[in-house]
Design a protein around this motif. Structure first.
Motif, PDB file in Angstrom:
ATOM      1  N   LYS A 150      -0.293  -3.571 -12.907  1.00 36.73           N
ATOM      2  CA  LYS A 150      -0.542  -4.128 -11.576  1.00 36.73           C
ATOM      3  C   LYS A 150       0.588  -5.085 -11.181  1.00 36.73           C
ATOM      4  CE  LYS A 150      -3.370  -4.565  -7.989  1.00 36.73           C
ATOM      5  NZ  LYS A 150      -2.666  -5.535  -7.150  1.00 36.73           N
ATOM      6  N   ASP A 154       2.791  -4.550  -7.853  1.00 36.52           N
ATOM      7  CA  ASP A 154       2.872  -5.593  -6.831  1.00 36.52           C
ATOM      8  C   ASP A 154       4.316  -6.034  -6.567  1.00 36.52           C
ATOM      9  OD1 ASP A 154       0.174  -5.568  -6.407  1.00 36.52           O
ATOM     10  OD2 ASP A 154      -0.259  -7.301  -7.679  1.00 36.52           O
ATOM     11  N   TYR A 173      -4.738   1.984  -6.489  1.00 35.80           N
ATOM     12  CA  TYR A 173      -4.435   0.699  -5.873  1.00 35.80           C
ATOM     13  C   TYR A 173      -4.580   0.751  -4.352  1.00 35.80           C
ATOM     14  CZ  TYR A 173      -2.250  -0.221 -10.411  1.00 35.80           C
ATOM     15  OH  TYR A 173      -2.005  -0.383 -11.748  1.00 35.80           O
TER      16      TYR A 173
END
Length: 243
Positions: A150, A154, A173
């Motif tokens: 993640k 990001d 996501y």
């Protein structure tokens, strides 16, 4: 490149029996006996070559430090990585993997952005080159650590995140649940076998193509791509990865 290939062949022969086994399967004694040389001599040589920009290694070469770490034989590798002054994304990936200070997140973002800028639409209008490489690098850097995945996702920035979340690599996501996959379905599913899976993918895409009653991951939970369903596929593609 001349320096890389002989090493690649010799180390690949050392680890070949393990490549077909699940990650938790013990290595054969004959293979385990050669780990010290592979991890203490050959893997550091790989790293030194990459740090000097002498060729781009394949996925196995990139994950060799991770394989050695899985068996507690990474001391010399970590020291070699720490001493690496190279500025390519692969060297930064290893530093990130071993928790050393580096600029991997920004380097990763720039590396994937450059691929995305030059990729062309494939059959069915799919743009999968950049997300596929982002996924590969994410696995090499993170193994099966969902939080690490993640963090890398990001780092890509809003535009790339929105685009990648509409692909079978990162759709856990995003909010997409249906995909026009006529041009790439065979990349993810083995059409010769009713239940065949060619590589890990996100839950929403898997559920579009196969019966699926697995609950969607909750907030903060591991994406479907990191579930036990795909552990063997990870191991086959990336050899050994530490969960």
């Amino acid at each position: 490149m001349k320096r890389m290939f002989p090493l690649a062949l010799s180390v690949l022969s050392i680890f070949a029996p393990q490549a077909l086994a699940q990650t938790a399967t013990p290595m054969p004694a004959t293979v385990e006996a050669r780990l010290d040389e592979a991890c203490g001599v050959q893997a550091p040589q790989f790293i030194e070559a990459v740090c000097q920009d002498k060729g781009v290694p394949n996925t196995f070469v990139l994950n060799l430090p991770g394989i050695c770490a899985q068996y507690g034989k990474s001391d010399k590798i970590e020291a070699t990585v720490a001493a690496c002054s190279g500025t390519n994304v692969y060297a930064d990936l290893w530093k990130y993997k071993f928790g050393q200070e580096n600029g991997f997140l920004e380097h990763f973002k720039a590396y994937i952005a450059a691929i995305r800028e030059h990729e062309s639409e494939g059959e069915g209008g799919a743009l999968l080159t950049a997300p596929a490489e982002a996924f590969r690098m994410s696995v090499l850097a993170c193994g099966l650590d969902a939080a690490c995945h993640k963090t890398l996702f990001d780092a890509l920035g809003p535009g790339m995140k929105a685009a990648f979340a509409r692909t079978p690599y990162f759709c856990d996501y995003g909010s997409e649940t249906k995909f026009n996959d006529e041009g790439y379905r065979s990349m993810f599913f083995d059409i010769a076998q009713p239940g065949g899976i060619a590589q890990p993918m996100c839950r929403a895409y898997y559920c579009q193509n196969r019966p699926c009653d697995t609950p969607a991951p909750g907030e903060g939970a591991a994406p479907f791509i990191l579930s036990e369903l795909f552990t063997r596929q990870y191991d086959l593609i990336y050899k050994a990865i530490k969960p």
